[in-house]
Design a protein around this motif. Structure first.
Motif, PDB file in Angstrom:
ATOM      1  N   ASP A   1       0.813  -1.226   0.000  1.00 39.28           N
ATOM      2  CA  ASP A   1       0.000   0.000   0.000  1.00 39.28           C
ATOM      3  C   ASP A   1       0.849   1.280   0.000  1.00 39.28           C
ATOM      4  OD1 ASP A   1       0.974   0.171   2.587  1.00 39.28           O
ATOM      5  OD2 ASP A   1      -0.986   0.052   3.560  1.00 39.28           O
ATOM      6  N   GLY A   2       2.176   1.137  -0.078  1.00 35.84           N
ATOM      7  CA  GLY A   2       3.060   2.300  -0.168  1.00 35.84           C
ATOM      8  C   GLY A   2       3.651   2.748   1.156  1.00 35.84           C
ATOM      9  N   THR A   3       3.139   2.266   2.292  1.00 36.62           N
ATOM     10  CA  THR A   3       3.731   2.630   3.584  1.00 36.62           C
ATOM     11  C   THR A   3       5.047   1.882   3.777  1.00 36.62           C
ATOM     12  OG1 THR A   3       2.492   0.921   4.763  1.00 36.62           O
ATOM     13  CG2 THR A   3       1.481   3.115   4.634  1.00 36.62           C
ATOM     14  N   THR A   4       5.869   2.353   4.709  1.00 37.38           N
ATOM     15  CA  THR A   4       7.191   1.758   4.923  1.00 37.38           C
ATOM     16  C   THR A   4       7.365   1.320   6.373  1.00 37.38           C
ATOM     17  OG1 THR A   4       8.178   3.912   5.376  1.00 37.38           O
ATOM     18  CG2 THR A   4       8.247   3.126   3.094  1.00 37.38           C
TER      19      THR A   4
ATOM     20  N   GLU B   1      12.718  -4.862  17.282  1.00 33.97           N
ATOM     21  CA  GLU B   1      12.330  -3.522  17.759  1.00 33.97           C
ATOM     22  C   GLU B   1      11.952  -2.707  16.529  1.00 33.97           C
ATOM     23  OE1 GLU B   1      14.978   0.239  19.157  1.00 33.97           O
ATOM     24  OE2 GLU B   1      15.443  -1.679  20.095  1.00 33.97           O
ATOM     25  N   MET B   2      10.724  -2.231  16.481  1.00 33.88           N
ATOM     26  CA  MET B   2      10.269  -1.424  15.343  1.00 33.88           C
ATOM     27  C   MET B   2      10.861  -0.023  15.449  1.00 33.88           C
ATOM     28  SD  MET B   2       8.525  -3.438  13.492  1.00 33.88           S
ATOM     29  CE  MET B   2       7.898  -2.285  12.301  1.00 33.88           C
ATOM     30  N   MET B   3      11.489   0.434  14.376  1.00 32.39           N
ATOM     31  CA  MET B   3      12.070   1.774  14.332  1.00 32.39           C
ATOM     32  C   MET B   3      11.135   2.728  13.584  1.00 32.39           C
ATOM     33  SD  MET B   3      15.908   0.488  13.506  1.00 32.39           S
ATOM     34  CE  MET B   3      16.546   2.103  13.207  1.00 32.39           C
ATOM     35  N   GLN B   4      10.366   2.162  12.654  1.00 32.27           N
ATOM     36  CA  GLN B   4       9.450   2.954  11.837  1.00 32.27           C
ATOM     37  C   GLN B   4       8.376   2.004  11.316  1.00 32.27           C
ATOM     38  OE1 GLN B   4      11.519   4.924   8.617  1.00 32.27           O
ATOM     39  NE2 GLN B   4       9.841   4.562   7.234  1.00 32.27           N
ATOM     40  N   GLY B   5       7.160   2.456  11.248  1.00 27.77           N
ATOM     41  CA  GLY B   5       6.089   1.643  10.697  1.00 27.77           C
ATOM     42  C   GLY B   5       5.281   0.914  11.755  1.00 27.77           C
ATOM     43  N   GLU B   6       4.328   0.117  11.268  1.00 25.14           N
ATOM     44  CA  GLU B   6       3.417  -0.593  12.148  1.00 25.14           C
ATOM     45  C   GLU B   6       3.811  -2.058  12.285  1.00 25.14           C
ATOM     46  OE1 GLU B   6      -0.747  -0.037  11.279  1.00 25.14           O
ATOM     47  OE2 GLU B   6      -0.267   1.869  10.287  1.00 25.14           O
ATOM     48  N   GLU B   7       3.887  -2.491  13.529  1.00 29.05           N
ATOM     49  CA  GLU B   7       4.281  -3.866  13.805  1.00 29.05           C
ATOM     50  C   GLU B   7       3.283  -4.875  13.227  1.00 29.05           C
ATOM     51  OE1 GLU B   7       4.943  -6.814  17.595  1.00 29.05           O
ATOM     52  OE2 GLU B   7       5.091  -4.658  17.920  1.00 29.05           O
ATOM     53  N   LYS B   8       1.985  -4.590  13.325  1.00 26.61           N
ATOM     54  CA  LYS B   8       1.000  -5.559  12.838  1.00 26.61           C
ATOM     55  C   LYS B   8       1.083  -5.737  11.322  1.00 26.61           C
ATOM     56  CE  LYS B   8      -2.765  -2.244  12.918  1.00 26.61           C
ATOM     57  NZ  LYS B   8      -4.063  -1.913  13.436  1.00 26.61           N
ATOM     58  N   LYS B   9       1.457  -4.680  10.573  1.00 29.76           N
ATOM     59  CA  LYS B   9       1.606  -4.814   9.115  1.00 29.76           C
ATOM     60  C   LYS B   9       2.805  -5.698   8.766  1.00 29.76           C
ATOM     61  CE  LYS B   9      -0.419  -0.887   6.815  1.00 29.76           C
ATOM     62  NZ  LYS B   9      -0.142   0.266   5.968  1.00 29.76           N
ATOM     63  N   ILE B  10       3.916  -5.486   9.468  1.00 27.49           N
ATOM     64  CA  ILE B  10       5.114  -6.281   9.166  1.00 27.49           C
ATOM     65  C   ILE B  10       4.895  -7.737   9.564  1.00 27.49           C
ATOM     66  CG2 ILE B  10       6.457  -5.929  11.280  1.00 27.49           C
ATOM     67  CD1 ILE B  10       7.930  -5.649   7.828  1.00 27.49           C
ATOM     68  N   LYS B  11       4.124  -7.961  10.617  1.00 27.83           N
ATOM     69  CA  LYS B  11       3.831  -9.334  11.030  1.00 27.83           C
ATOM     70  C   LYS B  11       2.925 -10.018  10.010  1.00 27.83           C
ATOM     71  CE  LYS B  11       2.652 -12.188  14.907  1.00 27.83           C
ATOM     72  NZ  LYS B  11       2.545 -12.290  16.316  1.00 27.83           N
ATOM     73  N   ALA B  12       1.938  -9.304   9.502  1.00 28.20           N
ATOM     74  CA  ALA B  12       1.009  -9.879   8.522  1.00 28.20           C
ATOM     75  C   ALA B  12       1.694 -10.169   7.190  1.00 28.20           C
ATOM     76  CB  ALA B  12      -0.175  -8.935   8.308  1.00 28.20           C
ATOM     77  N   GLU B  13       2.551  -9.253   6.733  1.00 30.17           N
ATOM     78  CA  GLU B  13       3.142  -9.405   5.402  1.00 30.17           C
ATOM     79  C   GLU B  13       4.435 -10.228   5.399  1.00 30.17           C
ATOM     80  OE1 GLU B  13       4.469  -6.517   1.792  1.00 30.17           O
ATOM     81  OE2 GLU B  13       2.550  -6.140   2.775  1.00 30.17           O
ATOM     82  N   ARG B  14       5.264 -10.075   6.433  1.00 28.02           N
ATOM     83  CA  ARG B  14       6.555 -10.764   6.460  1.00 28.02           C
ATOM     84  C   ARG B  14       6.636 -11.873   7.504  1.00 28.02           C
ATOM     85  NH1 ARG B  14      11.237  -8.142   4.339  1.00 28.02           N
ATOM     86  NH2 ARG B  14      12.069 -10.181   4.801  1.00 28.02           N
ATOM     87  N   GLY B  15       5.645 -11.939   8.406  1.00 27.94           N
ATOM     88  CA  GLY B  15       5.675 -12.967   9.450  1.00 27.94           C
ATOM     89  C   GLY B  15       6.658 -12.657  10.565  1.00 27.94           C
TER      90      GLY B  15
END
Length: 186
Positions: free
Chosen positions: A83-86, A127-141
């Motif tokens: 969706d373009g977010t990082t 440790e998340m430096m930028q962005g949403e943890e739930k998005k990275i978990k959903a897309e990258r596991g």
């Protein structure tokens, strides 16, 4: 014929006994730096190069058992979602393993080639430096923390610089795919 067979048997046993007396069980401590971090595939930047410490008890000339621990800190590159977010994250990765190895006989009393298996435990602290943890978990596991069982193989060599010091190199999976370092025999 019996005397010849008996003489050869005694000679072979004597040679075996003399060779067995030369070997003394010992511990090799290895301190290494990873030259090819495991997370290189994620285009990560090593904030702390992978470090490893192993202690191998060589109880016969050809076999050893040991413990290994390793640690690294890696920051991901900026990951772009569909969706373009990082997002960007930091991974503090550690391993603790038991290891067993088979060793070759020393070549010129200075080069030892060995290989074996690691079995143990890994831990990733994200440790998340930028962005949403739930998005990275959903897309990258990738979640905040994760622990896993680790079983892997390794292949290495040790070159002696003297009676107690040496250099070593290993390839295998864990905190680094390739590791080099110094070795001290106790």
């Amino acid at each position: 014929m019996k005397k010849l067979f008996l003489s050869l048997t005694v000679l072979c046993l004597a040679i075996q006994f003399v060779q067995a007396q030369r070997f003394k069980p010992h511990v090799d401590l290895n301190l290494g730096i990873g030259v090819l971090p495991t997370f290189v595939k994620d285009h990560g930047k090593a904030k702390m190069l992978p470090m490893s410490l192993t202690a191998d008890y060589k109880f016969t000339e050809n076999f050893s058992l040991g413990l290994a621990g390793s640690y690294s800190i890696t920051e991901s590159g900026i990951y772009q979602f569909r969706d373009g977010t990082t997002a960007q994250w930091r991974n503090k990765f550690s391993t603790v393993t038991l290891r067993a190895a088979a060793h070759s006989r020393l070549i010129n009393d200075c080069l030892n080639i060995y290989g074996g298996l690691n079995v143990g435990y890994t831990n990733s602290a994200i440790e998340m430096m930028q962005g949403e943890e739930k998005k990275i978990k959903a897309e990258r596991g990738i979640g905040r923390t994760g622990s896993n069982f680790l079983y892997t193989a390794f292949l290495g060599s040790r070159y002696c610089l003297g009676q107690r010091a040496g250099l070593f190199g290993e390839v295998g999976f864990g905190v680094s795919i390739a590791t080099i370092g110094i070795s001290v025999r106790l």
